[in-house]
Design a protein around this motif. Structure first.
Motif, PDB file in Angstrom:
ATOM      1  N   CYS A 114      -6.692  78.960 -10.889  1.00 33.65           N
ATOM      2  CA  CYS A 114      -5.983  78.342 -10.099  1.00 33.65           C
ATOM      3  C   CYS A 114      -5.246  77.223 -10.787  1.00 33.65           C
ATOM      4  CB  CYS A 114      -6.868  77.457  -9.190  1.00 33.65           C
ATOM      5  SG  CYS A 114      -7.718  78.755  -7.956  1.00 33.65           S
ATOM      6  N   ASN A 115      -6.059  76.697 -11.722  1.00 32.56           N
ATOM      7  CA  ASN A 115      -5.161  75.881 -12.778  1.00 32.56           C
ATOM      8  C   ASN A 115      -3.931  76.478 -13.460  1.00 32.56           C
ATOM      9  OD1 ASN A 115      -4.764  73.548 -14.177  1.00 32.56           O
ATOM     10  ND2 ASN A 115      -6.326  73.781 -15.796  1.00 32.56           N
ATOM     11  N   VAL A 116      -4.213  77.693 -14.072  1.00 33.36           N
ATOM     12  CA  VAL A 116      -2.957  78.433 -14.661  1.00 33.36           C
ATOM     13  C   VAL A 116      -1.962  78.746 -13.804  1.00 33.36           C
ATOM     14  CG1 VAL A 116      -2.486  80.554 -15.863  1.00 33.36           C
ATOM     15  CG2 VAL A 116      -4.299  79.488 -16.351  1.00 33.36           C
ATOM     16  N   VAL A 117      -2.066  79.096 -12.427  1.00 34.35           N
ATOM     17  CA  VAL A 117      -1.312  79.352 -11.323  1.00 34.35           C
ATOM     18  C   VAL A 117      -0.450  78.020 -10.868  1.00 34.35           C
ATOM     19  CG1 VAL A 117      -0.851  80.109  -8.950  1.00 34.35           C
ATOM     20  CG2 VAL A 117      -2.268  81.315 -10.657  1.00 34.35           C
ATOM     21  N   TYR A 118      -1.360  77.214 -10.796  1.00 32.72           N
ATOM     22  CA  TYR A 118      -0.657  75.619 -10.299  1.00 32.72           C
ATOM     23  C   TYR A 118       0.445  75.362 -11.474  1.00 32.72           C
ATOM     24  CZ  TYR A 118      -0.211  70.800  -9.211  1.00 32.72           C
ATOM     25  OH  TYR A 118       0.275  69.427  -9.087  1.00 32.72           O
ATOM     26  N   ASN A 119      -0.238  75.388 -12.614  1.00 27.11           N
ATOM     27  CA  ASN A 119       0.796  74.805 -13.909  1.00 27.11           C
ATOM     28  C   ASN A 119       1.861  75.650 -14.070  1.00 27.11           C
ATOM     29  OD1 ASN A 119      -0.619  72.645 -14.524  1.00 27.11           O
ATOM     30  ND2 ASN A 119      -2.026  73.770 -15.831  1.00 27.11           N
ATOM     31  N   SER A 120       1.991  76.981 -13.872  1.00 21.85           N
ATOM     32  CA  SER A 120       2.966  78.085 -13.950  1.00 21.85           C
ATOM     33  C   SER A 120       3.954  77.535 -13.108  1.00 21.85           C
ATOM     34  CB  SER A 120       2.600  79.389 -13.819  1.00 21.85           C
ATOM     35  OG  SER A 120       2.227  79.762 -12.409  1.00 21.85           O
ATOM     36  N   LEU A 121       3.510  77.398 -11.433  1.00 21.83           N
ATOM     37  CA  LEU A 121       4.471  77.100 -10.618  1.00 21.83           C
ATOM     38  C   LEU A 121       5.059  75.768 -10.651  1.00 21.83           C
ATOM     39  CD1 LEU A 121       2.579  78.382  -7.440  1.00 21.83           C
ATOM     40  CD2 LEU A 121       4.497  79.254  -8.561  1.00 21.83           C
ATOM     41  N   HIS A 122       4.370  74.643 -10.995  1.00 26.26           N
ATOM     42  CA  HIS A 122       4.984  73.334 -11.166  1.00 26.26           C
ATOM     43  C   HIS A 122       5.707  72.922 -12.533  1.00 26.26           C
ATOM     44  CE1 HIS A 122       3.650  72.467  -7.344  1.00 26.26           C
ATOM     45  NE2 HIS A 122       2.386  72.267  -7.691  1.00 26.26           N
ATOM     46  N   LYS A 123       5.542  73.814 -13.545  1.00 24.72           N
ATOM     47  CA  LYS A 123       6.425  73.597 -14.794  1.00 24.72           C
ATOM     48  C   LYS A 123       7.546  74.273 -14.980  1.00 24.72           C
ATOM     49  CE  LYS A 123       2.415  72.063 -17.585  1.00 24.72           C
ATOM     50  NZ  LYS A 123       1.754  72.055 -18.742  1.00 24.72           N
ATOM     51  N   ALA A 124       7.824  75.218 -13.747  1.00 19.16           N
ATOM     52  CA  ALA A 124       9.040  75.752 -13.816  1.00 19.16           C
ATOM     53  C   ALA A 124      10.615  74.917 -13.332  1.00 19.16           C
ATOM     54  CB  ALA A 124       9.034  77.009 -12.732  1.00 19.16           C
ATOM     55  N   ASP A 125       9.966  73.895 -12.678  1.00 19.52           N
ATOM     56  CA  ASP A 125      11.007  72.904 -12.132  1.00 19.52           C
ATOM     57  C   ASP A 125      11.454  72.072 -13.416  1.00 19.52           C
ATOM     58  OD1 ASP A 125       9.096  72.177  -9.047  1.00 19.52           O
ATOM     59  OD2 ASP A 125      10.543  73.880  -9.687  1.00 19.52           O
ATOM     60  N   SER A 126      10.724  71.792 -14.301  1.00 22.23           N
ATOM     61  CA  SER A 126      11.206  70.932 -15.584  1.00 22.23           C
ATOM     62  C   SER A 126      12.226  71.565 -16.392  1.00 22.23           C
ATOM     63  CB  SER A 126       9.982  70.658 -16.314  1.00 22.23           C
ATOM     64  OG  SER A 126       9.444  71.583 -16.897  1.00 22.23           O
ATOM     65  N   LEU A 127      12.161  73.479 -16.331  1.00 24.66           N
ATOM     66  CA  LEU A 127      13.242  73.925 -17.090  1.00 24.66           C
ATOM     67  C   LEU A 127      14.384  74.127 -16.607  1.00 24.66           C
ATOM     68  CD1 LEU A 127      10.768  77.054 -17.794  1.00 24.66           C
ATOM     69  CD2 LEU A 127      11.449  75.349 -19.256  1.00 24.66           C
ATOM     70  N   ALA A 128      14.545  73.561 -15.230  1.00 24.94           N
ATOM     71  CA  ALA A 128      15.829  73.812 -14.262  1.00 24.94           C
ATOM     72  C   ALA A 128      16.534  72.724 -14.735  1.00 24.94           C
ATOM     73  CB  ALA A 128      15.536  73.777 -12.883  1.00 24.94           C
ATOM     74  N   VAL A 129      15.801  71.363 -14.964  1.00 21.72           N
ATOM     75  CA  VAL A 129      16.639  70.084 -15.480  1.00 21.72           C
ATOM     76  C   VAL A 129      17.022  69.950 -16.917  1.00 21.72           C
ATOM     77  CG1 VAL A 129      16.151  67.535 -14.967  1.00 21.72           C
ATOM     78  CG2 VAL A 129      15.211  69.104 -13.519  1.00 21.72           C
ATOM     79  N   LYS A 130      16.511  70.969 -17.568  1.00 21.79           N
ATOM     80  CA  LYS A 130      16.747  70.767 -19.054  1.00 21.79           C
ATOM     81  C   LYS A 130      18.295  70.744 -19.415  1.00 21.79           C
ATOM     82  CE  LYS A 130      15.415  73.767 -23.090  1.00 21.79           C
ATOM     83  NZ  LYS A 130      14.994  74.754 -23.517  1.00 21.79           N
ATOM     84  N   ASP A 131      18.255  69.918 -20.567  1.00 20.60           N
ATOM     85  CA  ASP A 131      19.706  69.557 -20.994  1.00 20.60           C
ATOM     86  C   ASP A 131      20.045  70.683 -22.004  1.00 20.60           C
ATOM     87  OD1 ASP A 131      22.151  68.545 -21.397  1.00 20.60           O
ATOM     88  OD2 ASP A 131      21.320  67.010 -22.951  1.00 20.60           O
ATOM     89  N   ASP A 132      21.056  71.582 -21.550  1.00 26.93           N
ATOM     90  CA  ASP A 132      21.534  72.639 -22.555  1.00 26.93           C
ATOM     91  C   ASP A 132      22.593  72.247 -23.581  1.00 26.93           C
ATOM     92  OD1 ASP A 132      19.558  74.120 -21.294  1.00 26.93           O
ATOM     93  OD2 ASP A 132      21.025  75.148 -20.017  1.00 26.93           O
ATOM     94  N   SER A 133      23.057  70.952 -23.830  1.00 28.22           N
ATOM     95  CA  SER A 133      24.161  70.805 -24.485  1.00 28.22           C
ATOM     96  C   SER A 133      23.708  71.024 -25.862  1.00 28.22           C
ATOM     97  CB  SER A 133      24.637  69.269 -24.226  1.00 28.22           C
ATOM     98  OG  SER A 133      23.430  68.408 -24.568  1.00 28.22           O
ATOM     99  N   ASN A 134      22.501  70.908 -26.469  1.00 31.19           N
ATOM    100  CA  ASN A 134      22.096  70.892 -27.620  1.00 31.19           C
ATOM    101  C   ASN A 134      21.827  72.446 -28.403  1.00 31.19           C
ATOM    102  OD1 ASN A 134      22.620  68.309 -28.071  1.00 31.19           O
ATOM    103  ND2 ASN A 134      20.622  67.436 -27.775  1.00 31.19           N
ATOM    104  N   ILE A 135      21.735  73.090 -27.629  1.00 26.87           N
ATOM    105  CA  ILE A 135      21.301  74.544 -27.967  1.00 26.87           C
ATOM    106  C   ILE A 135      22.317  75.231 -28.656  1.00 26.87           C
ATOM    107  CG2 ILE A 135      20.626  76.703 -27.029  1.00 26.87           C
ATOM    108  CD1 ILE A 135      19.378  75.282 -24.621  1.00 26.87           C
ATOM    109  N   ALA A 136      22.100  75.767 -29.793  1.00 27.69           N
ATOM    110  CA  ALA A 136      23.111  76.720 -30.602  1.00 27.69           C
ATOM    111  C   ALA A 136      22.788  77.883 -30.160  1.00 27.69           C
ATOM    112  CB  ALA A 136      22.444  76.372 -32.182  1.00 27.69           C
ATOM    113  N   HIS A 137      24.091  78.731 -29.932  1.00 29.16           N
ATOM    114  CA  HIS A 137      24.138  80.091 -29.705  1.00 29.16           C
ATOM    115  C   HIS A 137      24.107  81.045 -30.949  1.00 29.16           C
ATOM    116  CE1 HIS A 137      25.250  79.187 -25.542  1.00 29.16           C
ATOM    117  NE2 HIS A 137      26.058  78.367 -25.990  1.00 29.16           N
TER     118      HIS A 137
END
Length: 61
Positions: free
Chosen positions: A33-56
């Protein structure tokens, strides 16, 4: 008459076994349950990630 008695440890063996099975199942349920909860709630933080410093990167074939 021959006395047929069992030791206390032998008599309580099924009880100890079921307590151990219960403890392991509670631990595993908490872990899953802890793994499932963390996998569901940490996915939101990836959507807010700033992509301006990522090198292609380019791949050569």
């Amino acid at each position: 008459m021959k006395r047929n008695s069992t030791s206390l440890m032998g008599a309580l063996h099924p009880v100890f076994f079921m307590l151990m099975v219960y403890a392991i199942s509670v631990f595993m349920a908490f872990f899953v349950c802890n793994v499932v909860y963390n996998s569901l709630h940490k996915a939101d933080s990836l959507a807010v990630k700033d992509d301006s410093n990522i090198a292609h990167l380019t791949v050569l074939k």
